[in-house]
Scaffold this active site. Sequence first.
Site, PDB file in Angstrom:
ATOM      1  N   ALA A 166     -51.956 -21.076   2.394  1.00 21.93           N
ATOM      2  CA  ALA A 166     -50.906 -20.070   2.460  1.00 21.93           C
ATOM      3  C   ALA A 166     -49.939 -20.504   3.558  1.00 21.93           C
ATOM      4  O   ALA A 166     -50.357 -21.077   4.576  1.00 21.93           O
ATOM      5  CB  ALA A 166     -51.487 -18.690   2.770  1.00 21.93           C
ATOM      6  N   LEU A 223     -54.065 -20.449 -11.091  1.00 22.60           N
ATOM      7  CA  LEU A 223     -53.282 -19.295 -11.556  1.00 22.60           C
ATOM      8  C   LEU A 223     -54.089 -18.010 -11.383  1.00 22.60           C
ATOM      9  O   LEU A 223     -53.570 -16.973 -10.965  1.00 22.60           O
ATOM     10  CB  LEU A 223     -52.883 -19.461 -13.037  1.00 22.60           C
ATOM     11  CG  LEU A 223     -51.978 -20.638 -13.395  1.00 22.60           C
ATOM     12  CD1 LEU A 223     -51.619 -20.595 -14.877  1.00 22.60           C
ATOM     13  CD2 LEU A 223     -50.706 -20.623 -12.552  1.00 22.60           C
ATOM     14  N   ASN A 226     -54.227 -16.798  -7.617  1.00 22.91           N
ATOM     15  CA  ASN A 226     -52.992 -16.148  -7.171  1.00 22.91           C
ATOM     16  C   ASN A 226     -52.792 -14.812  -7.868  1.00 22.91           C
ATOM     17  O   ASN A 226     -52.337 -13.843  -7.266  1.00 22.91           O
ATOM     18  CB  ASN A 226     -51.796 -17.072  -7.402  1.00 22.91           C
ATOM     19  CG  ASN A 226     -51.594 -18.012  -6.220  1.00 22.91           C
ATOM     20  OD1 ASN A 226     -52.228 -17.853  -5.176  1.00 22.91           O
ATOM     21  ND2 ASN A 226     -50.730 -18.991  -6.379  1.00 22.91           N
ATOM     22  N   CYS A 278     -44.997 -18.475  -4.709  1.00 27.14           N
ATOM     23  CA  CYS A 278     -46.108 -18.654  -5.643  1.00 27.14           C
ATOM     24  C   CYS A 278     -46.468 -17.446  -6.496  1.00 27.14           C
ATOM     25  O   CYS A 278     -46.594 -17.574  -7.713  1.00 27.14           O
ATOM     26  CB  CYS A 278     -47.343 -19.102  -4.879  1.00 27.14           C
ATOM     27  SG  CYS A 278     -47.144 -20.763  -4.221  1.00 27.14           S
ATOM     28  N   LYS A 341     -42.778 -13.736   4.771  1.00 29.77           N
ATOM     29  CA  LYS A 341     -43.908 -13.262   5.568  1.00 29.77           C
ATOM     30  C   LYS A 341     -43.708 -13.838   6.971  1.00 29.77           C
ATOM     31  O   LYS A 341     -42.818 -14.676   7.173  1.00 29.77           O
ATOM     32  CB  LYS A 341     -45.248 -13.715   4.973  1.00 29.77           C
ATOM     33  CG  LYS A 341     -45.444 -15.225   4.995  1.00 29.77           C
ATOM     34  CD  LYS A 341     -46.719 -15.647   4.288  1.00 29.77           C
ATOM     35  CE  LYS A 341     -47.909 -15.686   5.217  1.00 29.77           C
ATOM     36  NZ  LYS A 341     -49.068 -16.415   4.637  1.00 29.77           N
TER      37      LYS A 341
HETATM   38  P1  NAD Z   1     -41.059 -27.790  -2.503  1.00 30.43           P
HETATM   39  O1  NAD Z   1     -39.873 -27.474  -3.314  1.00 30.43           O
HETATM   40  O2  NAD Z   1     -41.115 -27.384  -1.068  1.00 30.43           O
HETATM   41  O3  NAD Z   1     -41.307 -29.386  -2.526  1.00 30.43           O
HETATM   42  C1  NAD Z   1     -41.265 -30.169  -3.669  1.00 30.43           C
HETATM   43  C2  NAD Z   1     -40.591 -31.501  -3.320  1.00 30.43           C
HETATM   44  O4  NAD Z   1     -40.728 -32.391  -4.427  1.00 30.43           O
HETATM   45  C3  NAD Z   1     -39.097 -31.400  -3.030  1.00 30.43           C
HETATM   46  O5  NAD Z   1     -38.837 -31.889  -1.722  1.00 30.43           O
HETATM   47  C4  NAD Z   1     -38.442 -32.271  -4.113  1.00 30.43           C
HETATM   48  O6  NAD Z   1     -37.317 -33.000  -3.633  1.00 30.43           O
HETATM   49  C5  NAD Z   1     -39.574 -33.220  -4.459  1.00 30.43           C
HETATM   50  N1  NAD Z   1     -39.459 -33.841  -5.780  1.00 30.43           N
HETATM   51  C6  NAD Z   1     -39.233 -33.253  -6.978  1.00 30.43           C
HETATM   52  N2  NAD Z   1     -39.268 -34.166  -7.968  1.00 30.43           N
HETATM   53  C7  NAD Z   1     -39.519 -35.358  -7.393  1.00 30.43           C
HETATM   54  C8  NAD Z   1     -39.690 -36.679  -7.898  1.00 30.43           C
HETATM   55  N3  NAD Z   1     -39.620 -36.938  -9.207  1.00 30.43           N
HETATM   56  N4  NAD Z   1     -39.936 -37.675  -7.019  1.00 30.43           N
HETATM   57  C9  NAD Z   1     -40.006 -37.423  -5.694  1.00 30.43           C
HETATM   58  N5  NAD Z   1     -39.887 -36.185  -5.168  1.00 30.43           N
HETATM   59  C10 NAD Z   1     -39.635 -35.170  -6.003  1.00 30.43           C
HETATM   60  O7  NAD Z   1     -42.310 -27.182  -3.284  1.00 30.43           O
HETATM   61  P2  NAD Z   1     -43.729 -26.728  -2.668  1.00 30.43           P
HETATM   62  O8  NAD Z   1     -43.616 -25.354  -2.122  1.00 30.43           O
HETATM   63  O9  NAD Z   1     -44.252 -27.818  -1.828  1.00 30.43           O
HETATM   64  O10 NAD Z   1     -44.582 -26.622  -3.996  1.00 30.43           O
HETATM   65  C11 NAD Z   1     -45.029 -27.763  -4.694  1.00 30.43           C
HETATM   66  C12 NAD Z   1     -46.071 -27.341  -5.711  1.00 30.43           C
HETATM   67  O11 NAD Z   1     -47.214 -26.801  -5.039  1.00 30.43           O
HETATM   68  C13 NAD Z   1     -45.601 -26.252  -6.681  1.00 30.43           C
HETATM   69  O12 NAD Z   1     -46.175 -26.510  -7.940  1.00 30.43           O
HETATM   70  C14 NAD Z   1     -46.197 -24.991  -6.090  1.00 30.43           C
HETATM   71  O13 NAD Z   1     -46.440 -24.032  -7.082  1.00 30.43           O
HETATM   72  C15 NAD Z   1     -47.500 -25.486  -5.506  1.00 30.43           C
HETATM   73  N6  NAD Z   1     -48.023 -24.682  -4.396  1.00 30.43           N
HETATM   74  C16 NAD Z   1     -47.205 -24.197  -3.419  1.00 30.43           C
HETATM   75  C17 NAD Z   1     -47.740 -23.481  -2.347  1.00 30.43           C
HETATM   76  C18 NAD Z   1     -46.856 -22.947  -1.246  1.00 30.43           C
HETATM   77  O14 NAD Z   1     -47.349 -22.188  -0.432  1.00 30.43           O
HETATM   78  N7  NAD Z   1     -45.585 -23.297  -1.170  1.00 30.43           N
HETATM   79  C19 NAD Z   1     -49.110 -23.277  -2.261  1.00 30.43           C
HETATM   80  C20 NAD Z   1     -49.931 -23.790  -3.264  1.00 30.43           C
HETATM   81  C21 NAD Z   1     -49.373 -24.491  -4.331  1.00 30.43           C
HETATM   82  C1  UDX Z   2     -50.209 -17.567  -1.548  1.00 35.82           C
HETATM   83  C2  UDX Z   2     -51.744 -17.643  -1.589  1.00 35.82           C
HETATM   84  O1  UDX Z   2     -52.279 -16.804  -0.561  1.00 35.82           O
HETATM   85  C3  UDX Z   2     -52.206 -19.076  -1.392  1.00 35.82           C
HETATM   86  O2  UDX Z   2     -53.622 -19.146  -1.528  1.00 35.82           O
HETATM   87  C4  UDX Z   2     -51.541 -19.943  -2.447  1.00 35.82           C
HETATM   88  O3  UDX Z   2     -51.914 -21.294  -2.257  1.00 35.82           O
HETATM   89  C5  UDX Z   2     -50.036 -19.816  -2.376  1.00 35.82           C
HETATM   90  O4  UDX Z   2     -49.660 -18.439  -2.518  1.00 35.82           O
HETATM   91  P1  UDX Z   2     -48.366 -17.539   0.366  1.00 35.82           P
HETATM   92  O5  UDX Z   2     -47.467 -17.045  -0.700  1.00 35.82           O
HETATM   93  O6  UDX Z   2     -47.932 -18.691   1.193  1.00 35.82           O
HETATM   94  O7  UDX Z   2     -49.792 -17.956  -0.250  1.00 35.82           O
HETATM   95  O8  UDX Z   2     -48.680 -16.349   1.403  1.00 35.82           O
HETATM   96  P2  UDX Z   2     -49.611 -15.033   1.315  1.00 35.82           P
HETATM   97  O9  UDX Z   2     -50.226 -14.868   2.645  1.00 35.82           O
HETATM   98  O10 UDX Z   2     -50.505 -15.046   0.179  1.00 35.82           O
HETATM   99  O11 UDX Z   2     -48.543 -13.874   1.152  1.00 35.82           O
HETATM  100  C6  UDX Z   2     -47.808 -13.669  -0.043  1.00 35.82           C
HETATM  101  C7  UDX Z   2     -47.012 -12.379   0.060  1.00 35.82           C
HETATM  102  O12 UDX Z   2     -47.874 -11.245   0.001  1.00 35.82           O
HETATM  103  C8  UDX Z   2     -46.227 -12.239   1.358  1.00 35.82           C
HETATM  104  O13 UDX Z   2     -44.956 -11.687   1.098  1.00 35.82           O
HETATM  105  C9  UDX Z   2     -47.075 -11.294   2.164  1.00 35.82           C
HETATM  106  O14 UDX Z   2     -46.333 -10.582   3.121  1.00 35.82           O
HETATM  107  C10 UDX Z   2     -47.627 -10.381   1.087  1.00 35.82           C
HETATM  108  N1  UDX Z   2     -48.886  -9.709   1.444  1.00 35.82           N
HETATM  109  C11 UDX Z   2     -49.986 -10.448   1.725  1.00 35.82           C
HETATM  110  C12 UDX Z   2     -48.939  -8.321   1.470  1.00 35.82           C
HETATM  111  O15 UDX Z   2     -47.938  -7.651   1.211  1.00 35.82           O
HETATM  112  N2  UDX Z   2     -50.131  -7.717   1.783  1.00 35.82           N
HETATM  113  C13 UDX Z   2     -51.264  -8.421   2.062  1.00 35.82           C
HETATM  114  O16 UDX Z   2     -52.302  -7.793   2.327  1.00 35.82           O
HETATM  115  C14 UDX Z   2     -51.179  -9.833   2.036  1.00 35.82           C
END
Ligand code: NAD
Ligand code: UDX
Length: 470
Positions: A166, A223, A226, A278, A341
């Site tokens: 997270a 999926l 989340n 997410c 957050k």
């Molecule tokens: P992000 O947008 O921060 O980063 C993705 C990066 O990939 C970007 O910098 C983009 O320029 C790069 N990119 C795209 N296509 C490319 C290519 N062909 N070659 C090289 N670079 C390329 O996204 P993120 O938040 O890091 O999320 C990435 C994945 O992880 C998503 O599928 C998301 O759902 C998943 N995920 C995100 C979180 C989170 O908390 N943000 C948590 C768990 C899973």
């Molecule tokens: C989430 C999942 O927690 C993480 O496991 C996954 O990999 C990515 O998506 P993230 O979105 O980074 O992580 O933060 P999270 O702490 O889950 O908070 C998501 C949203 O829910 C925030 O806006 C937060 O403020 C809100 N939230 C969280 C609440 O409103 N109440 C809660 O009790 C917890």
Amino acid sequence: PVQVTKICCIGAGYVGGPTCAVIALKCPHIQVTIVDLSQPRIDAWNSEDFELPIYEPGLVDVVKGCRGRNLFFSTDVDKGIKEADLIFVSVNTPTKKSGVGAGYAADLNYVELATRQIASVAESSKIVVEKSTVPCRTAESMRTILEANSKPGCRFDILSNPEFLAEGTAISDLFTPDRVLIGSLQTQEGKDACQSLAEVYSNWVPRERILTVGLWSSELSKLAANAMLAQRISSVNALSAICEATGANIDEVAGAVGFDSRVGPKFLKASVGFGGSCFQKDILNLVYLSESLHLPEVAAYWRQVVDLNEYQKRRFGKRIVDTMFNTITGKRIAVLGFAFKADTGDTRESAAITLIRDFLSERARINVYDPKVPESQIWLDLEEARPDIKLDAIQKQVSICQSAMEACADAEAIVIATEWKEFKEIDWEAVYANMKKPAFVFDGRLLLDAAALTKIGFKVTTIGRPSHIV
Ligand code: NAD
Ligand code: UDX
């Protein structure tokens, strides 16, 4: 199983950056190269003063610990692919904005482009790991693309290794994960590849926390996790509406319910609505998947989690207008917090954006303050939220402030949109003295001590509690 010595991560974002930086820190014998198409992003990761492209507590120390040693950031995607024996695909998978499944399905274009690039560039066999969150059975499409385009003698094993970190707690989540999930085909080659990746994690994660499952279970588990987390928040937010109407207190209700060890106390905080990149995206993706599988009841069940979240944001905005004598036209409102957050500078799907969008429609004047979100990001988000008006018109109504104190000066109401700890420590007496009266506080995060503020003279409205009753 192959002994992994060189890792490449495609995508230097919120997931790829922290995840692979931690792998580099914990595995000094493995060379980790994180590549991205975005030159500014890579430059920031490489910046001498460690002005990294994302704010995440503890991240700078991790990068300081291994950058230049066995951790490298580059825009040379081809070279990264060629050298590696294991490649993480960690690119963005946003909700599709147009075409089939628009508004629901995941846009897999970036995953596909990265996969095609791996196929065309690789000169030796690779383990390819889906790190991005993808719909169930994406690994199969990746395999088809890789096999159709590979050079002779190159084989590809595909693993699913979803990320559960997270934002705001990414580094501690990565240091001590609840679990690491690895999905593979149940063939010998699949199991061997799974073993190779498990070896990497076992440098710091206890073996019993490394779960190995089938590919499709792994993809769906991400999926599912989340969706179930978000469903808890929508459940508690639905109850918060009942609390406001009856005099019950949502924190007391959630506490009482959470004491049941089957429910557990975490993730039951009522709020103005969940945000982040997410939850909404992944649930809509699950809804789309359910519909494609002809399971409309299942789709409707999960869609309601998102609908309730939209309702919660609207409801809070309406309560603010209602409480301020049914009009906020021309009134100055301080919005404290813009990130989705605390402890992150990320604003994706932040509730603050929806609130300010609606305040703009009511023709209020808005002061915004967030300790970590860059000013340019706030303008980008507001421009996107209100495509119908020009940025300079938005800028006539909205001011971005450098401190909470500045944002609250001369305001008629304060709205807590993000639960930044520093908002608890504001000198509330001084804030009160500088505000128009009656001075309203709307706590969308159950952050403040409502009784203490009421004593100072504020009219406090808190999510999940009846108005003005403490
Ligand atoms: P992000 O947008 O921060 O980063 C993705 C990066 O990939 C970007 O910098 C983009 O320029 C790069 N990119 C795209 N296509 C490319 C290519 N062909 N070659 C090289 N670079 C390329 O996204 P993120 O938040 O890091 O999320 C990435 C994945 O992880 C998503 O599928 C998301 O759902 C998943 N995920 C995100 C979180 C989170 O908390 N943000 C948590 C768990 C899973
Ligand atoms: C989430 C999942 O927690 C993480 O496991 C996954 O990999 C990515 O998506 P993230 O979105 O980074 O992580 O933060 P999270 O702490 O889950 O908070 C998501 C949203 O829910 C925030 O806006 C937060 O403020 C809100 N939230 C969280 C609440 O409103 N109440 C809660 O009790 C917890």
